[in-house]
Design a protein around this motif. Structure first.
Motif, PDB file in Angstrom:
ATOM      1  N   SER A   1       0.819  -1.199   0.000  1.00  0.00           N
ATOM      2  CA  SER A   1       0.000   0.000   0.000  1.00  0.00           C
ATOM      3  C   SER A   1       0.859   1.257   0.000  1.00  0.00           C
ATOM      4  CB  SER A   1      -0.886  -0.020   1.247  1.00  0.00           C
ATOM      5  OG  SER A   1      -1.390   1.243   1.547  1.00  0.00           O
ATOM      6  N   ARG A   2       0.563   2.167  -0.921  1.00  0.00           N
ATOM      7  CA  ARG A   2       1.279   3.445  -0.930  1.00  0.00           C
ATOM      8  C   ARG A   2       0.898   4.267   0.304  1.00  0.00           C
ATOM      9  NH1 ARG A   2      -0.171   3.355  -6.612  1.00  0.00           N
ATOM     10  NH2 ARG A   2      -1.800   4.887  -6.137  1.00  0.00           N
TER      11      ARG A   2
ATOM     12  N   THR B   1      -3.146   9.491  -0.349  1.00  0.00           N
ATOM     13  CA  THR B   1      -2.523   9.061  -1.595  1.00  0.00           C
ATOM     14  C   THR B   1      -3.604   8.974  -2.661  1.00  0.00           C
ATOM     15  OG1 THR B   1      -2.785   6.725  -0.983  1.00  0.00           O
ATOM     16  CG2 THR B   1      -0.668   7.761  -0.471  1.00  0.00           C
TER      17      THR B   1
ATOM     18  N   GLU C   1       0.625   9.151  -7.451  1.00  0.00           N
ATOM     19  CA  GLU C   1       1.245   7.914  -7.937  1.00  0.00           C
ATOM     20  C   GLU C   1       2.684   8.137  -8.383  1.00  0.00           C
ATOM     21  OE1 GLU C   1       0.037   4.796 -11.368  1.00  0.00           O
ATOM     22  OE2 GLU C   1      -1.598   5.574 -10.129  1.00  0.00           O
TER      23      GLU C   1
ATOM     24  N   PHE D   1       6.005   7.788  -6.049  1.00  0.00           N
ATOM     25  CA  PHE D   1       6.451   6.505  -5.520  1.00  0.00           C
ATOM     26  C   PHE D   1       7.244   5.718  -6.555  1.00  0.00           C
ATOM     27  CE2 PHE D   1       2.794   7.582  -2.941  1.00  0.00           C
ATOM     28  CZ  PHE D   1       3.190   7.206  -1.665  1.00  0.00           C
TER      29      PHE D   1
ATOM     30  N   THR E   1       6.428   0.996  -3.716  1.00  0.00           N
ATOM     31  CA  THR E   1       5.769   1.573  -2.540  1.00  0.00           C
ATOM     32  C   THR E   1       6.727   2.440  -1.733  1.00  0.00           C
ATOM     33  OG1 THR E   1       6.237  -0.428  -1.275  1.00  0.00           O
ATOM     34  CG2 THR E   1       4.050  -0.264  -2.314  1.00  0.00           C
TER      35      THR E   1
ATOM     36  N   LEU F   1       8.396   6.022  -1.076  1.00  0.00           N
ATOM     37  CA  LEU F   1       8.194   7.437  -1.362  1.00  0.00           C
ATOM     38  C   LEU F   1       9.470   8.001  -1.963  1.00  0.00           C
ATOM     39  CD1 LEU F   1       6.260   9.856  -1.129  1.00  0.00           C
ATOM     40  CD2 LEU F   1       7.267  10.311   1.112  1.00  0.00           C
TER      41      LEU F   1
END
Length: 195
Positions: free
Chosen positions: A17-18, A113, A147, A150, A153, A155
């Motif tokens: 998960s971002r 996000t 999006e 990233f 996942t 940063l």
């Protein structure tokens, strides 16, 4: 003096998960800066009992560990993926289970996000009013990561990372040690003589 605790919650069901990556990055920065213990969880960690819970007492013991960490924390990092322009239903359901007084005064860094920049206002239009209802101390800087920010996942966007560092810095008035000292008599002596 007891150690500070910072808890991060990602309102995401995705794995990986971002949103969770953003929360983990923020909590890691805050923990390093303030020497705090940390705890991070997401919706998956709460398990199936969340969906049927009508009160916090209905959550299974594993879920209660995470929610207790959220309620006991000295500061929170909360992020949600943008779903149909807002946060998701299970995220809101968890918030509905929490008594408003339990988050009063707690500093909260808000993040989100989304696919692109048009999702950034979700923080202002949905998350900020939600936590204002709880009387939480929402930090001035919210962090939206698109999006493109990233690599997988992780940063990677420099501008977003800089904004996150700025937001973490805004926790300082709430988490920095305060040294209580006796007033210096020499400073106040001239004032007292003038009275």
């Amino acid at each position: 003096m007891p150690r500070l605790n910072i808890t991060g919650f990602a309102g995401s069901l995705s794995t990986p998960s971002r949103s969770r990556a953003l929360v983990e990055t923020a909590v890691g920065l805050a923990s390093a800066r303030f020497g705090a213990a940390s705890h991070v969880f997401d919706l998956n960690d709460l398990g199936p009992s969340l969906g049927t819970a009508r009160s916090l007492g209905d959550l299974d013991p594993k879920a209660l560990v995470h929610v207790s960490a959220l309620l006991r924390a000295d500061a929170l990092v909360i992020a949600s993926p943008v779903e149909k322009g807002s946060y998701g239903g299970l995220f809101k359901h968890l918030m509905d289970l929490i008594d408003p007084g339990l988050l009063a005064g707690k500093p909260v860094l808000l993040a989100a996000t989304g696919g692109g920049d048009r999702h950034a206002l979700m923080i202002e239009h949905h998350l900020r009013p939600l936590f204002a209802y709880f009387d939480a101390q929402v930090l001035a800087t919210g962090v939206h990561a698109a999006e493109r920010d990233f690599l997988g996942t992780r940063l990677a966007g420099e501008a977003t990372r800089a904004r996150l560092v700025r937001a973490v810095g805004q926790l300082a008035p709430f988490l920095s040690p305060r040294v209580a000292s006796e007033p210096d008599a020499a400073v106040f002596a001239p004032i007292l003589r003038a009275l």
